[in-house]
Structures are given as C-alpha cells and as structure tokens.
Scaffold this active site. Structure first.
Site, PDB file in Angstrom:
ATOM      1  N   GLY A 297       0.826  -1.198   0.000  1.00  0.00           N
ATOM      2  CA  GLY A 297       0.000   0.000   0.000  1.00  0.00           C
ATOM      3  C   GLY A 297       0.866   1.256   0.000  1.00  0.00           C
ATOM      4  CG  ASN A 298      -0.754   5.278   0.545  1.00  0.00           C
ATOM      5  OD1 ASN A 298      -0.323   5.929  -0.395  1.00  0.00           O
ATOM      6  ND2 ASN A 298      -2.028   5.101   0.783  1.00  0.00           N
ATOM      7  N   GLY A 299       2.706   3.140   2.354  1.00  0.00           N
ATOM      8  CA  GLY A 299       4.067   3.170   2.896  1.00  0.00           C
ATOM      9  C   GLY A 299       5.007   2.346   2.035  1.00  0.00           C
TER      10      GLY A 299
ATOM     11  CG  ASP B 229      -6.784   1.149   4.313  1.00  0.00           C
ATOM     12  OD1 ASP B 229      -7.616   0.421   4.887  1.00  0.00           O
ATOM     13  OD2 ASP B 229      -5.665   1.415   4.793  1.00  0.00           O
TER      14      ASP B 229
ATOM     15  CG  MET C  56     -10.057  -1.788   9.890  1.00  0.00           C
ATOM     16  SD  MET C  56      -8.932  -3.127   9.431  1.00  0.00           S
ATOM     17  CE  MET C  56      -8.181  -3.454  11.018  1.00  0.00           C
TER      18      MET C  56
ATOM     19  CG  HIS D  98      -4.546   4.416   7.930  1.00  0.00           C
ATOM     20  ND1 HIS D  98      -4.271   4.281   9.251  1.00  0.00           N
ATOM     21  CD2 HIS D  98      -3.495   5.103   7.397  1.00  0.00           C
ATOM     22  CE1 HIS D  98      -3.121   4.861   9.531  1.00  0.00           C
ATOM     23  NE2 HIS D  98      -2.629   5.372   8.409  1.00  0.00           N
TER      24      HIS D  98
ATOM     25  NE  ARG E 164      -4.940  -6.408   7.709  1.00  0.00           N
ATOM     26  CZ  ARG E 164      -4.093  -5.842   8.566  1.00  0.00           C
ATOM     27  NH1 ARG E 164      -4.149  -4.552   8.790  1.00  0.00           N
ATOM     28  NH2 ARG E 164      -3.174  -6.557   9.178  1.00  0.00           N
TER      29      ARG E 164
HETATM   30  O1  F6P Z   1      -4.014  -0.365   5.911  1.00  0.00           O
HETATM   31  C1  F6P Z   1      -4.796  -1.486   6.173  1.00  0.00           C
HETATM   32  C2  F6P Z   1      -5.301  -1.439   7.573  1.00  0.00           C
HETATM   33  O2  F6P Z   1      -6.089  -2.589   7.803  1.00  0.00           O
HETATM   34  C3  F6P Z   1      -6.098  -0.186   7.944  1.00  0.00           C
HETATM   35  O3  F6P Z   1      -7.419  -0.233   7.484  1.00  0.00           O
HETATM   36  C4  F6P Z   1      -5.958  -0.168   9.429  1.00  0.00           C
HETATM   37  O4  F6P Z   1      -6.048   1.128   9.947  1.00  0.00           O
HETATM   38  C5  F6P Z   1      -4.562  -0.713   9.648  1.00  0.00           C
HETATM   39  O5  F6P Z   1      -4.239  -1.456   8.498  1.00  0.00           O
HETATM   40  C6  F6P Z   1      -4.425  -1.591  10.857  1.00  0.00           C
HETATM   41  O6  F6P Z   1      -3.086  -1.887  10.998  1.00  0.00           O
HETATM   42  P1  F6P Z   1      -2.511  -3.033  11.932  1.00  0.00           P
HETATM   43  O7  F6P Z   1      -2.842  -4.343  11.308  1.00  0.00           O
HETATM   44  O8  F6P Z   1      -1.052  -2.769  11.959  1.00  0.00           O
HETATM   45  O9  F6P Z   1      -3.199  -2.879  13.255  1.00  0.00           O
END
Ligand code: F6P
Length: 357
Positions: A111-113, A136, A178, A180, A284
């Site tokens: 994704g973005n990062g 996202d 979710m 982000h 997810r």
């Molecule tokens: O970027 C995908 C995502 O599922 C976002 O929707 C959510 O904010 C984040 O990752 C949660 O991250 P982690 O799995 O590190 O808690």
C-alpha cells in the site's frame, strides 16, 4: 533467464497470493526460464536476506487463499534511512542483497508506505514493479486496489447482521469500519449495508447533525438507526484543531476509538441506548471474493508482461476500467481520498444518508 524477487509488505489483505500467482503464471506461460526469490516478512526479508526459492508448486492452489504465503511486516518509510539496532544501513542492505542474487527485478505488493520505499529503491537504481494492495483503496494512481472489494463484502455483512438486532431492539448501532485515514471502505460498505448515517474522515461530522438524523428517523417511526463510522472519522471541532492541539487531546483520549466517542455523545445528548460493533481485522481476513481473484490475477498478468518486456519503475493499476501502468514516482507519497463533493457522496445524500455535515 529472469531472476525475480518478490515481497509483500504492510498490512495484509485478501488476494495477495492471487496477485503473486498471476505474475508467476504469466512468466511461466511465456516459456522464459525464471527463478523466483520470495523474500519473507516484507522488506525485512530483503534487508536481512531471508528468502525462499519458489517454484510452480508454491503457486498452485493459492488463488483462493487469504493472507500472504510470504508473510508481511510493517517497515516504516519514516525510519528507512535510519540504521537498525545493530547499525545496519537498511537501504544499502536491500541493494546489496538485490545485487548479490543478481535479480532482474523486484515485484513489490503493498500500500502507501510500501510504495514510498519501492520508489526509493527505484531511485537507487533497482528495477521495480509494484502491485496495489490494501483494503483501504487509498493508493493514488489506481481507481481500485485489490483486497478492497473483499473487505467491502465483510464490512457489509457486519452491517447486515447488525440490522436485524438493531431493528428488534430499537437501538442506535454503530459499526466501525477500517480504512485508516480514508473513507472508501466505510462509504461503500455503509451504502451497501443501508446505513442511515456514514461518518468519514474526509467529511468532519457535527454531532448535532448526527442526532438530528436519529431524531428525524424516530419521528418517522423508524425504531433504529445504523451508523457506519470510519475508524479515521473526525468531528468538526477536532478537525479545526492544530496538529499540536489534536495530539494533546489524543494523549488524554478516554475512548478506545472514535465510535465510542460518537456513542457516548449520542447517549449523553439523547438518552438513547447505543451499541458499538468493531469488526476490526476480520475485514482483512478470509478468502478473496471473486472480484478480487479476477482483479488481482489481471494486475499480476500485466506485471508479468512488463517484466518480460523489461519495463520497470511502474505500479500496475486500474483506471477507467483498464489495467494501466503508472510511474512509481507519481504514486509514492500521495493519498487517494474521498472527495466530499464526489458524485457517490452526492448520490448517497440523495438517498437520504446523512454524513453528519
Ligand atoms: O491499511 C490497512 C489497515 O487494515 C487499515 O485499514 C488499518 O487502519 C490498519 O491497516 C491496521 O493496521 P494493523 O494491522 O497494523 O493494526
């Protein structure tokens, strides 16, 4: 002979395996001799030279499997240029491992990062092709990311389930979705699940407007209200704060997440019973939906084609119903957000959905 490295980075999502399979099937089908190096746990595998040689067998039967067979991790771009705890230069280590294995190209799914680091590696001279993964759907340069549709299905199922219990009890129910800092997932699941109110990060909400909608429904004889709240939703007051003021507020934030803040405010102002449901990482998980299987396979096929033609430095994306290649430098560091004036938002408003604005 092509020597291809592959890695999945950042939060996982559905159809990562399907996308990798798409790339590899295309390469094999071309008749070109290929060696596939699967780096484990995202960029970490590339930094510390943790990889597995993959063969056709590894890609068999994975079209329908969720998660990622390579494992993943978050390696923040913010600190990518900082040495690790043992003083290792992470970017140099990635380059050295790439050259040591004499790779022709790295296929990076993220994704973005992930795209910021992928672009950095491109700037450093590595051959990169990327694929847009995230539930996202916030990657710039593509109308859609894989994982998104599967997550919309799951979040919608959650709202559907809440509907029946909300109707029986006559309660206000909040489902936190979710996404982000963007609202694509909440907007789509909210509309698909028939939410009455949808709160998005891009459209700061006024709690009085939210209550107005609940009361309007009450007056019309609707016993319940469903609110889909994006995990990044923000009130008008908070959106008006400076970054410093907001950070200070969040240090003493008494709620587990924004949904609980919205619930507490509604409860306090109306005396109504409010319940919060957070499906969380379920969104997810599990198998990719058929749309994502097809979509990820198409993206993978195009990535395979680019590799065979030696075209590097691109993310394979989707624009105006076509699979396209987008220069990595155009993608990295940009968020694709919901425009408050977008037609889908206008249409949702025509349907009577409140955005609390
Ligand atoms: O970027 C995908 C995502 O599922 C976002 O929707 C959510 O904010 C984040 O990752 C949660 O991250 P982690 O799995 O590190 O808690």
């Amino acid at each position: 002979m092509k020597r291809i490295g592959m890695l999945t980075s950042g939060g996982d999502c559905q159809a990562l395996n399907a996308a990798m399979r798409g790339v590899v099937k295309t390469l094999y089908a071309s008749g070109e001799e290929v060696e596939i190096y699967g780096f484990l746990d995202g960029y970490r595998g590339l930094i510390y030279s943790k990889f597995r040689m993959l063969t056709g067998k590894d890609f068999s039967g994975i079209l329908t499997k969720g998660g990622t067979m390579l494992g993943t991790s978050r390696t923040p771009f913010k600190t990518i240029n900082d040495p690790d705890e043992n003083g290792l230069n992470k970017v140099e280590a990635m380059k050295q491992n790439y050259y040591k294995l004499q790779l022709d190209c790295l296929v990076i799914l993220g994704g973005n990062g992930t795209h910021k680091t992928a672009n950095l590696l491109r700037e450093q001279g590595l051959n990169i092709v990327t694929l847009p993964k995230t539930i996202d759907n916030d990657l710039w340069g593509t109308d859609m990311t894989f994982g998104f549709q599967s997550a919309v299905n799951i979040a919608t199922d959650a709202i559907d389930c809440i509907h029946t219990t909300a109707a029986s009890h006559g309660r206000v129910f909040i489902v936190e979705v979710m996404g982000h800092k963007v609202g694509w997932l909440t907007l789509n699941a909210g509309m698909a699940g028939g939410a009455d109110i949808i709160l998005l990060p891009e459209i700061p909400y006024d709690i009085d407007k939210v209550i107005e909608k609940i009361e309007e429904r009450d007056k019309r004889g609707s016993r319940f209200t469903i609110i889909a709240v994006a995990e990044g939703a923000i009130s008008k007051e908070d959106a008006a704060l400076s970054k410093k003021e907001y950070k200070k507020k969040m240090e003493k934030y008494p709620y587990p997440s924004v949904s609980y803040e919205v619930a507490a405010a509604i409860q306090k102002k109306t005396g109504r019973e409010v319940r919060v449901t957070v499906p969380g990482h379920m969104q997810r998980g599990g198998s990719p939906c058929p749309y994502d299987r097809v979509f990820a396979s198409r993206l993978g096929a195009e990535a395979g084609r680019l590799i065979l033609e030696g075209q590097y430095g691109f993310m394979v994306g989707y624009k105006n119903r076509e699979i396209v290649k987008v220069p990595l430098e155009d993608v990295a560091g940009k968020l694709k957000m919901v425009e408050p004036g977008a037609t889908i938002v206008q249409e949702a408003k025509l349907l009577g959905i409140s955005f609390g604005d």
